[in-house]
Design a protein around this motif. Structure first.
Motif, PDB file in Angstrom:
ATOM      1  N   GLU A 110       0.858  -1.190   0.000  1.00 11.21           N
ATOM      2  CA  GLU A 110       0.000   0.000   0.000  1.00 11.21           C
ATOM      3  C   GLU A 110       0.891   1.236   0.000  1.00 11.21           C
ATOM      4  O   GLU A 110       1.993   1.229   0.561  1.00 11.21           O
ATOM      5  N   TYR A 111       0.415   2.298  -0.614  1.00 15.03           N
ATOM      6  CA  TYR A 111       1.183   3.542  -0.671  1.00 15.03           C
ATOM      7  C   TYR A 111       1.238   4.232   0.693  1.00 15.03           C
ATOM      8  O   TYR A 111       0.380   4.046   1.548  1.00 15.03           O
ATOM      9  N   ALA A 112       2.294   5.055   0.844  1.00 16.17           N
ATOM     10  CA  ALA A 112       2.453   5.870   2.051  1.00 16.17           C
ATOM     11  C   ALA A 112       3.040   7.221   1.663  1.00 16.17           C
ATOM     12  O   ALA A 112       3.678   7.358   0.610  1.00 16.17           O
ATOM     13  N   ASP A 113       2.819   8.214   2.512  1.00 15.48           N
ATOM     14  CA  ASP A 113       3.340   9.545   2.207  1.00 15.48           C
ATOM     15  C   ASP A 113       4.795   9.670   2.634  1.00 15.48           C
ATOM     16  O   ASP A 113       5.413   8.712   3.119  1.00 15.48           O
ATOM     17  N   GLU A 114       5.359  10.866   2.463  1.00 19.23           N
ATOM     18  CA  GLU A 114       6.784  11.087   2.736  1.00 19.23           C
ATOM     19  C   GLU A 114       7.137  10.877   4.197  1.00 19.23           C
ATOM     20  O   GLU A 114       8.307  10.645   4.539  1.00 19.23           O
ATOM     21  N   ASN A 115       6.131  10.925   5.078  1.00 15.32           N
ATOM     22  CA  ASN A 115       6.368  10.702   6.509  1.00 15.32           C
ATOM     23  C   ASN A 115       6.058   9.273   6.939  1.00 15.32           C
ATOM     24  O   ASN A 115       6.123   8.957   8.124  1.00 15.32           O
ATOM     25  N   GLY A 116       5.711   8.433   5.986  1.00 12.71           N
ATOM     26  CA  GLY A 116       5.418   7.038   6.305  1.00 12.71           C
ATOM     27  C   GLY A 116       3.991   6.771   6.701  1.00 12.71           C
ATOM     28  O   GLY A 116       3.667   5.653   7.130  1.00 12.71           O
ATOM     29  N   ASN A 117       3.113   7.774   6.586  1.00 13.57           N
ATOM     30  CA  ASN A 117       1.698   7.565   6.886  1.00 13.57           C
ATOM     31  C   ASN A 117       1.046   6.790   5.743  1.00 13.57           C
ATOM     32  O   ASN A 117       1.138   7.188   4.574  1.00 13.57           O
ATOM     33  N   ILE A 118       0.388   5.691   6.080  1.00  7.69           N
ATOM     34  CA  ILE A 118      -0.145   4.772   5.085  1.00  7.69           C
ATOM     35  C   ILE A 118      -1.503   5.254   4.570  1.00  7.69           C
ATOM     36  O   ILE A 118      -2.346   5.705   5.349  1.00  7.69           O
ATOM     37  N   ALA A 119      -1.691   5.149   3.258  1.00  4.26           N
ATOM     38  CA  ALA A 119      -2.953   5.586   2.651  1.00  4.26           C
ATOM     39  C   ALA A 119      -4.126   4.818   3.253  1.00  4.26           C
ATOM     40  O   ALA A 119      -4.072   3.597   3.394  1.00  4.26           O
ATOM     41  N   PRO A 120      -5.216   5.506   3.591  1.00  6.49           N
ATOM     42  CA  PRO A 120      -6.381   4.838   4.171  1.00  6.49           C
ATOM     43  C   PRO A 120      -7.166   4.088   3.102  1.00  6.49           C
ATOM     44  O   PRO A 120      -7.010   4.329   1.896  1.00  6.49           O
ATOM     45  N   GLU A 121      -8.044   3.205   3.551  1.00  9.72           N
ATOM     46  CA  GLU A 121      -8.840   2.390   2.635  1.00  9.72           C
ATOM     47  C   GLU A 121      -9.692   3.233   1.691  1.00  9.72           C
ATOM     48  O   GLU A 121      -9.961   2.821   0.559  1.00  9.72           O
ATOM     49  N   ASN A 122     -10.091   4.396   2.111  1.00 12.05           N
ATOM     50  CA  ASN A 122     -10.979   5.207   1.274  1.00 12.05           C
ATOM     51  C   ASN A 122     -10.238   6.059   0.246  1.00 12.05           C
ATOM     52  O   ASN A 122     -10.864   6.803  -0.512  1.00 12.05           O
ATOM     53  N   TRP A 123      -8.905   5.980   0.186  1.00  8.52           N
ATOM     54  CA  TRP A 123      -8.163   6.702  -0.856  1.00  8.52           C
ATOM     55  C   TRP A 123      -8.339   5.962  -2.168  1.00  8.52           C
ATOM     56  O   TRP A 123      -7.928   4.816  -2.304  1.00  8.52           O
ATOM     57  N   GLU A 124      -8.955   6.590  -3.148  1.00  8.92           N
ATOM     58  CA  GLU A 124      -9.390   5.885  -4.350  1.00  8.92           C
ATOM     59  C   GLU A 124      -8.256   5.317  -5.197  1.00  8.92           C
ATOM     60  O   GLU A 124      -8.479   4.432  -6.016  1.00  8.92           O
ATOM     61  N   PHE A 125      -7.031   5.797  -5.001  1.00  8.97           N
ATOM     62  CA  PHE A 125      -5.907   5.282  -5.772  1.00  8.97           C
ATOM     63  C   PHE A 125      -5.130   4.195  -5.025  1.00  8.97           C
ATOM     64  O   PHE A 125      -4.129   3.695  -5.514  1.00  8.97           O
ATOM     65  N   GLY A 126      -5.605   3.866  -3.825  1.00 10.55           N
ATOM     66  CA  GLY A 126      -4.884   2.922  -2.991  1.00 10.55           C
ATOM     67  C   GLY A 126      -5.138   1.470  -3.348  1.00 10.55           C
ATOM     68  O   GLY A 126      -6.121   1.115  -4.009  1.00 10.55           O
ATOM     69  N   PHE A 127      -4.250   0.611  -2.884  1.00 12.11           N
ATOM     70  CA  PHE A 127      -4.331  -0.814  -3.185  1.00 12.11           C
ATOM     71  C   PHE A 127      -5.390  -1.523  -2.340  1.00 12.11           C
ATOM     72  O   PHE A 127      -6.070  -2.425  -2.822  1.00 12.11           O
ATOM     73  N   THR A 128      -5.526  -1.140  -1.071  1.00  8.79           N
ATOM     74  CA  THR A 128      -6.579  -1.725  -0.249  1.00  8.79           C
ATOM     75  C   THR A 128      -7.947  -1.328  -0.799  1.00  8.79           C
ATOM     76  O   THR A 128      -8.869  -2.154  -0.854  1.00  8.79           O
ATOM     77  N   HIS A 129      -8.052  -0.081  -1.227  1.00  6.81           N
ATOM     78  CA  HIS A 129      -9.310   0.379  -1.828  1.00  6.81           C
ATOM     79  C   HIS A 129      -9.651  -0.473  -3.050  1.00  6.81           C
ATOM     80  O   HIS A 129     -10.804  -0.893  -3.227  1.00  6.81           O
ATOM     81  N   ALA A 130      -8.653  -0.747  -3.881  1.00  2.87           N
ATOM     82  CA  ALA A 130      -8.878  -1.557  -5.082  1.00  2.87           C
ATOM     83  C   ALA A 130      -9.266  -2.989  -4.728  1.00  2.87           C
ATOM     84  O   ALA A 130     -10.150  -3.582  -5.352  1.00  2.87           O
ATOM     85  N   MET A 131      -8.621  -3.562  -3.714  1.00  2.21           N
ATOM     86  CA  MET A 131      -8.933  -4.927  -3.298  1.00  2.21           C
ATOM     87  C   MET A 131     -10.371  -5.035  -2.808  1.00  2.21           C
ATOM     88  O   MET A 131     -11.075  -6.007  -3.128  1.00  2.21           O
ATOM     89  N   MET A 132     -10.796  -4.037  -2.078  1.00  5.48           N
ATOM     90  CA  MET A 132     -12.176  -4.052  -1.593  1.00  5.48           C
ATOM     91  C   MET A 132     -13.157  -3.791  -2.739  1.00  5.48           C
ATOM     92  O   MET A 132     -14.184  -4.467  -2.863  1.00  5.48           O
ATOM     93  N   LYS A 133     -12.844  -2.830  -3.598  1.00  4.38           N
ATOM     94  CA  LYS A 133     -13.751  -2.441  -4.681  1.00  4.38           C
ATOM     95  C   LYS A 133     -13.928  -3.554  -5.711  1.00  4.38           C
ATOM     96  O   LYS A 133     -15.052  -3.893  -6.096  1.00  4.38           O
TER      97      LYS A 133
END
Length: 314
Positions: A110-133
Motif C-alpha cells: 500500500e502507498y504511504a506519504d513522505e512521513n510514512g503515513n499509510i494511505a487509508p482504505e478510502n483513498w481511491e488510488f490505494g491498493f486496499t481500496h482496489a482490493m475491496m472495490k
C-alpha cells in the motif's frame, strides 16, 4: 570509460540497483526456447499465450477458494493490487454460489506519504481500496467473508503485519509479479529500509520503505494515475510485506505479463530474465523465488527474444 580500442564502454548509472553487466548480458541473451529451463525443479516456469495469462491467475484463485468452501479449510492469500481482474473472480464465486467464509486475504502492499503515513482504505488510488472495490464488494453479500478477514496495511498494524499473517496460519499462497526494479511487492532493491546481506534480508518482515524512482515511473503509467507519466502522482513511500512473508508462504504464484498496453514494448522483458535466471540477490528481490516452490507464468510477449529494433523509437 577509456578503452585502447576506441570502443565506447560505460558502467550502468548509479541509479540502477543491479549493475553487474556480465550477469545482465548473460540473462538478456536467454532465448524464448530456453526461458522455461531451470535447475530447481520446484521453480516451474511456463510460457503461455498473452490471452491466457489473466484467466490462469483467476482460475488458480477460484480453485483455491472453491476448495476452501468444499473442505471448510481456511485459505490465506497474499494479494497484489490494483487488479480489476478480481471482478472476474467475484463473478465466478457468485455464479457458483461459493461461500467464502473461510477466506482470509492480506494486501501485498500500500502507498504511504513522505512521513510514512499509510494511505487509508478510502483513498481511491490505494491498493486496499482496489482490493475491496474489485474483489470484496463484487462478491454477493451472503457469500463474502467477514470484512475483518480482508486485511490491508494501516498505521496501526504495520509493525505487526507479518505476525498477523502468521497468526492466521501463514499464507497458503502469495501472488506476485516483478516490477521494473525486480521488486516483489514493494520490496525495493535500493530502499534503505531493506539494505542487508542476503540471509539477514530474508528474515525481514513488513515495513514502510522508500520507493525507487523507477517504480515511480512505472506506476505513473498505470491507468489509475492517468497512464501519462505524472511522476508527482505516485506517493514516495509504501508499506509492503517483507521477504520473510514470501518465503514463509506455502506456495507462490508469479506472473510476468506486463507490456505497454498490449504492444511488444515491455520493460518487464529484461527484468524477468534477471528474476528467473540471474543471481539470487536482494538487488533483484524477486530472484529469491528461484530458491522456492513457485509456479511462474510468462506471457509470449515477455518471453520474446531481446533484439534490436531500429525501426522503433519510443
Amino acid at each position: 570509460m577509456k578503452n585502447e580500442n576506441n570502443v565506447f564502454e560505460f558502467s550502468p548509472s548509479p541509479w540502477v540497483p543491479f549493475r553487474d553487466k556480465k550477469e545482465i548480458e548473460r540473462a538478456l541473451k536467454i532465448r524464448r526456447e530456453d526461458i522455461e529451463k531451470h535447475d530447481n525443479p520446484a521453480f516451474k516456469i511456463r510460457v503461455v499465450p498473452d490471452s491466457d495469462a489473466e484467466f490462469i491467475w483467476v482460475t488458480d484463485m477460484f480453485k483455491r477458494i472453491r476448495h476452501s468452501a468444499e473442505t471448510s479449510e481456511k485459505l490465506v492469500m497474499i494479494l497484489p493490487n490494483p487488479a480489476p481482474s478480481y471482478r472476474h473472480l467475484a463473478r465466478l464465486i457468485n455464479a457458483c454460489n461459493i461461500d467464502c467464509k473461510n477466506v482470509y486475504a492480506f494486501a501485498m502492499d500500500e502507498y504511504a506519504d513522505e512521513n510514512g503515513n499509510i494511505a487509508p482504505e478510502n483513498w481511491e488510488f490505494g491498493f486496499t481500496h482496489a482490493m475491496m472495490k474489485y474483489f470484496y464488494y463484487e462478491i454477493e453479500e451472503k457469500l463474502r467473508p467477514p470484512k475483518n478477514q480482508i486485511v490491508g496495511f494501516t498505521n496501526k498494524n504495520i509493525n505487526h503485519y507479518s505476525q498477523m499473517i502468521e497468526d492466521a496460519g501463514g499464507a497458503d499462497v502469495c501472488y506476485s509479479g516483478p516490477g521494473w526494479t525486480g521488486h516483489l511487492a514493494f520490496i525495493e532493491p535500493d530502499a534503505p529500509e531493506f539494505q542487508a546481506p542476503l540471509e539477514e534480508w530474508k528474515q525481514m518482515g513488513a515495513r514502510v520503505c522508500s520507493l525507487s524512482p523507477f517504480t515511480l515511473a512505472q506506476n505513473s503509467l498505470h491507468g489509475s494515475f492517468g497512464k501519462s507519466g505524472n511522476l508527482a502522482a505516485v506517493p514516495p513511500k509504501a508499506a509492503t510485506i517483507g521477504p520473510r512473508d514470501v518465503i514463509n508462504s506455502k506456495h507462490r504464484f508469479d506472473m510476468h505479463t506486463i507490456s505497454v498496453h498490449g504492444t511488444s514494448t515491455a520493460w518487464q522483458r529484461s527484468v524477468s530474465r534477471l528474476v528467473l535466471h540471474g543471481p539470487v540477490t536482494p538487488l533483484v528481490p524477486e530472484s529469491i523465488l528461484q530458491t522456492l516452490r513457485t509456479d511462474v507464468f510468462v506471457s509470449e510477449t515477455i518471453a520474446q527474444n531481446i533484439e534490436t529494433d531500429w525501426n522503433k523509437g519510443y
